[in-house]
Motif scaffolding. Structure first.
Motif, PDB file in Angstrom:
ATOM      1  N   UNK A  40       0.802  -1.219   0.000  1.00 14.92           N
ATOM      2  CA  UNK A  40       0.000   0.000   0.000  1.00 14.92           C
ATOM      3  C   UNK A  40       0.831   1.262   0.000  1.00 14.92           C
ATOM      4  N   UNK A  41       2.127   1.132   0.116  1.00 15.01           N
ATOM      5  CA  UNK A  41       3.035   2.274   0.082  1.00 15.01           C
ATOM      6  C   UNK A  41       3.020   2.874  -1.327  1.00 15.01           C
ATOM      7  N   UNK A  42       2.940   4.193  -1.406  1.00 15.26           N
ATOM      8  CA  UNK A  42       2.775   4.822  -2.725  1.00 15.26           C
ATOM      9  C   UNK A  42       3.925   4.506  -3.670  1.00 15.26           C
ATOM     10  N   UNK A  43       5.166   4.456  -3.167  1.00 18.30           N
ATOM     11  CA  UNK A  43       6.291   4.192  -4.063  1.00 18.30           C
ATOM     12  C   UNK A  43       6.261   2.757  -4.538  1.00 18.30           C
ATOM     13  N   UNK A  48       5.582  -1.176  -8.875  1.00 16.27           N
ATOM     14  CA  UNK A  48       4.856  -2.347  -9.380  1.00 16.27           C
ATOM     15  C   UNK A  48       4.157  -2.004 -10.694  1.00 16.27           C
ATOM     16  N   UNK A  49       3.550  -0.829 -10.766  1.00  8.48           N
ATOM     17  CA  UNK A  49       2.879  -0.415 -12.005  1.00  8.48           C
ATOM     18  C   UNK A  49       3.885  -0.270 -13.148  1.00  8.48           C
ATOM     19  N   UNK A  50       5.055   0.317 -12.877  1.00  7.83           N
ATOM     20  CA  UNK A  50       6.049   0.537 -13.925  1.00  7.83           C
ATOM     21  C   UNK A  50       6.682  -0.770 -14.405  1.00  7.83           C
ATOM     22  N   UNK A  81      11.948  -6.693  -3.209  1.00  6.20           N
ATOM     23  CA  UNK A  81      12.751  -7.896  -3.449  1.00  6.20           C
ATOM     24  C   UNK A  81      12.694  -8.814  -2.225  1.00  6.20           C
ATOM     25  N   UNK A  82      12.809  -8.230  -1.055  1.00  6.24           N
ATOM     26  CA  UNK A  82      12.750  -9.014   0.190  1.00  6.24           C
ATOM     27  C   UNK A  82      11.422  -9.749   0.312  1.00  6.24           C
ATOM     28  N   UNK A  83      10.339  -9.097  -0.110  1.00 10.95           N
ATOM     29  CA  UNK A  83       9.004  -9.693  -0.015  1.00 10.95           C
ATOM     30  C   UNK A  83       8.708 -10.661  -1.158  1.00 10.95           C
ATOM     31  N   UNK A  84       9.671 -10.851  -2.067  1.00  8.69           N
ATOM     32  CA  UNK A  84       9.479 -11.808  -3.159  1.00  8.69           C
ATOM     33  C   UNK A  84       8.650 -11.283  -4.309  1.00  8.69           C
ATOM     34  N   UNK A  85       8.496  -9.968  -4.403  1.00  8.63           N
ATOM     35  CA  UNK A  85       7.670  -9.382  -5.462  1.00  8.63           C
ATOM     36  C   UNK A  85       8.486  -8.945  -6.665  1.00  8.63           C
ATOM     37  N   UNK A  86       9.776  -8.702  -6.452  1.00 12.66           N
ATOM     38  CA  UNK A  86      10.669  -8.207  -7.499  1.00 12.66           C
ATOM     39  C   UNK A  86      11.959  -9.022  -7.468  1.00 12.66           C
ATOM     40  N   UNK A  87      12.515  -9.285  -8.650  1.00 16.26           N
ATOM     41  CA  UNK A  87      13.845  -9.894  -8.722  1.00 16.26           C
ATOM     42  C   UNK A  87      14.813  -8.869  -9.280  1.00 16.26           C
ATOM     43  N   UNK A  88      16.055  -9.036  -8.893  1.00 21.21           N
ATOM     44  CA  UNK A  88      17.144  -8.154  -9.331  1.00 21.21           C
ATOM     45  C   UNK A  88      18.148  -9.034 -10.050  1.00 21.21           C
ATOM     46  N   UNK A 106       4.687 -10.989  -7.771  1.00 16.08           N
ATOM     47  CA  UNK A 106       4.539  -9.568  -8.077  1.00 16.08           C
ATOM     48  C   UNK A 106       3.578  -9.314  -9.226  1.00 16.08           C
ATOM     49  N   UNK A 107       3.622 -10.196 -10.245  1.00 17.83           N
ATOM     50  CA  UNK A 107       2.683 -10.041 -11.371  1.00 17.83           C
ATOM     51  C   UNK A 107       1.250 -10.263 -10.911  1.00 17.83           C
ATOM     52  N   UNK A 108       1.077 -11.190  -9.966  1.00 17.87           N
ATOM     53  CA  UNK A 108      -0.255 -11.404  -9.404  1.00 17.87           C
ATOM     54  C   UNK A 108      -0.752 -10.167  -8.675  1.00 17.87           C
ATOM     55  N   UNK A 109       0.159  -9.459  -8.018  1.00 21.64           N
ATOM     56  CA  UNK A 109      -0.204  -8.230  -7.314  1.00 21.64           C
ATOM     57  C   UNK A 109      -0.426  -7.071  -8.278  1.00 21.64           C
TER      58      UNK A 109
END
Length: 140
Positions: A40-43, A48-50, A81-88, A106-109
């Motif tokens: 829910x954090x704006x950034x 996620x949108x980008x 990344x820590x939450x498993x939503x993004x990979x680097x 992350x794609x599901x979110x």
């Protein structure tokens, strides 16, 4: 007559006091609250949108997200990344190239995040009008 909100009113659900047993009906509240505070954090929403249409480099994201500082983008990407939503992914080039990409999780979110963003855009005028009415009420 207004409502005074203090930071104490927005704290996460409290841990049980010593000797108090946790309520089994609300055992997951703290975990869910921590997940919602991340997504829910704006950034995080902007990142996620980008990333919804594919991998991006750090500077690409920074240019796309108006107003985000380098430090805040770094912290946001690290948290996602820590939450498993993004990979680097680091590519061994000179200079090294780093891409950020949504995971399956992350794609599901990204679907509900995009829906929320669309809703916000569609209702922005109504929300701004409501804010104006509310603020005028407080001037009396």
């Amino acid at each position: 007559m207004g409502t005074l909100l203090k930071p104490a009113h927005i704290d996460l659900p409290a841990s049980p006091r010593p000797g108090q047993r946790p309520d089994p009906n609300h055992a997951d509240c703290r975990g869910v609250a921590s997940v919602l505070s991340r997504v829910g954090d704006k950034w995080s929403v902007f990142v996620i949108m980008m990333l919804g249409d594919g991998p991006k480099r750090f500077n690409e994201l920074k240019r796309m997200i108006n107003g985000i500082s380098q430090r805040m983008l770094t912290l946001t990407l690290r948290g996602l990344e820590r939450d498993g939503l993004v990979t680097r992914t680091i590519f061994p080039t000179i200079p090294p190239r780093v891409d950020y990409e949504l995971t399956d999780l992350g794609r599901g979110l990204s679907r509900p995040v995009e829906a929320l963003g669309k809703w916000a855009m569609e209702h922005l005028a109504q929300i701004e009008a409501a804010r104006t009415r509310f603020d005028k009420r407080g001037e009396h």
